[in-house]
Design an enzyme around this catalytic site. Structure first.
Site, PDB file in Angstrom:
ATOM      1  N   VAL A 128       0.842  -1.201   0.000  1.00 48.39           N
ATOM      2  CA  VAL A 128       0.000   0.000   0.000  1.00 48.39           C
ATOM      3  C   VAL A 128       0.878   1.253   0.000  1.00 48.39           C
ATOM      4  O   VAL A 128       0.588   2.239  -0.690  1.00 48.39           O
ATOM      5  CB  VAL A 128      -0.960  -0.003   1.212  1.00 48.39           C
ATOM      6  CG1 VAL A 128      -1.734   1.307   1.302  1.00 48.39           C
ATOM      7  CG2 VAL A 128      -1.911  -1.195   1.125  1.00 48.39           C
ATOM      8  N   TYR A 129       1.971   1.194   0.758  1.00 46.01           N
ATOM      9  CA  TYR A 129       2.909   2.316   0.827  1.00 46.01           C
ATOM     10  C   TYR A 129       3.511   2.611  -0.550  1.00 46.01           C
ATOM     11  O   TYR A 129       3.497   3.765  -1.011  1.00 46.01           O
ATOM     12  CB  TYR A 129       4.012   1.998   1.834  1.00 46.01           C
ATOM     13  CG  TYR A 129       5.188   2.934   1.788  1.00 46.01           C
ATOM     14  CD1 TYR A 129       5.097   4.229   2.291  1.00 46.01           C
ATOM     15  CD2 TYR A 129       6.406   2.526   1.238  1.00 46.01           C
ATOM     16  CE1 TYR A 129       6.182   5.106   2.241  1.00 46.01           C
ATOM     17  CE2 TYR A 129       7.489   3.381   1.189  1.00 46.01           C
ATOM     18  CZ  TYR A 129       7.372   4.669   1.693  1.00 46.01           C
ATOM     19  OH  TYR A 129       8.448   5.520   1.634  1.00 46.01           O
ATOM     20  N   LEU A 130       4.033   1.577  -1.211  1.00 41.27           N
ATOM     21  CA  LEU A 130       4.661   1.792  -2.521  1.00 41.27           C
ATOM     22  C   LEU A 130       3.655   2.288  -3.551  1.00 41.27           C
ATOM     23  O   LEU A 130       3.975   3.126  -4.403  1.00 41.27           O
ATOM     24  CB  LEU A 130       5.323   0.499  -3.010  1.00 41.27           C
ATOM     25  CG  LEU A 130       6.568   0.052  -2.243  1.00 41.27           C
ATOM     26  CD1 LEU A 130       7.073  -1.268  -2.789  1.00 41.27           C
ATOM     27  CD2 LEU A 130       7.670   1.113  -2.308  1.00 41.27           C
TER      28      LEU A 130
END
Length: 218
Positions: A128-130
């Protein structure tokens, strides 16, 4: 120069503020908590109290007015939820870009992440971060009113900086001290000829100033 930094109490941001202050620039760091102000003042920076998860575009634009450059170095941080990856790593970056456009601040540098990709698959927190970082980068790069540069460091370490890096469109995986990330950012904010570039950064063998000039075509 006056440089306004989102995520002003972050580990990279504090290093950057110290560098900017030492060379005579005026640094201002956006922070969420009043108790963080003293650390910014110790670094030679002006603390600006503003929550990028709840502030309006106009409020952020007001903090940016008169700046020569803006640096987005905010992040939800390790251990944060998927939701905050969306609200900080993506949402705050989009807000900061919109505010820079409204304030007429063209030079805009983003601290992204190696592997950032708006189409990155998966549902784990790091996925989700990337994806959030990739979506934020895609938004920034679509803004014609910004002279943007996206910096994607490799794995961050707290080892002392060497001042020697590898900076290129594609570097391959690697690690890099936060000190050297800050050193590269300090060069990038005043090297507008790097506008329009997405750059990866890892430790290497080229002095920071030389590496930035090389990618700028100078």
């Amino acid at each position: 120069m006056r440089i306004v930094i989102a995520g002003g109490h972050g580990q990279i941001a504090l290093r950057l503020e110290r560098r900017l202050s030492a060379r005579g620039d005026e640094a201002a760091g956006i922070i969420r908590k009043p108790e963080q102000a003293a650390d910014l003042q110790a670094a030679g920076a002006e603390p600006v109290l503003l929550d990028l998860e709840s502030a309006s575009v106009e409020e952020v634009a007001e903090a940016l007015r008169g700046a020569d450059a803006a640096v987005f170095a905010a992040g939800a941080g390790p251990g944060s939820s998927k939701e905050r990856k969306e609200t900080v790593d993506k949402g705050a970056a989009v807000l900061f870009a919109d505010a820079a456009v409204r304030a007429g601040v063209r030079r805009f540098v983003v601290v992204s992440s190696m592997g950032a990709d708006p189409h990155h698959p998966g549902d784990e927190v790091f996925d989700v971060y990337l994806r959030a970082k990739g979506e934020a980068d895609a938004y920034v790069t679509a803004q014609d009113a910004l002279d943007w540069t996206i910096l994607r460091p490799g794995s961050l370490t707290d080892e002392p900086g060497t001042g020697l890096v590898k900076l290129a469109a594609h570097t391959g995986r690697g690690k890099v001290p936060r000190d050297d990330v800050a050193a590269v950012l300090a060069e990038l904010v005043e090297t507008s000829s790097t506008a329009g570039l997405i750059l990866e950064l890892i430790e290497g063998s080229v002095p920071v100033a030389v590496a930035v000039k090389a990618v700028a075509g100078n």
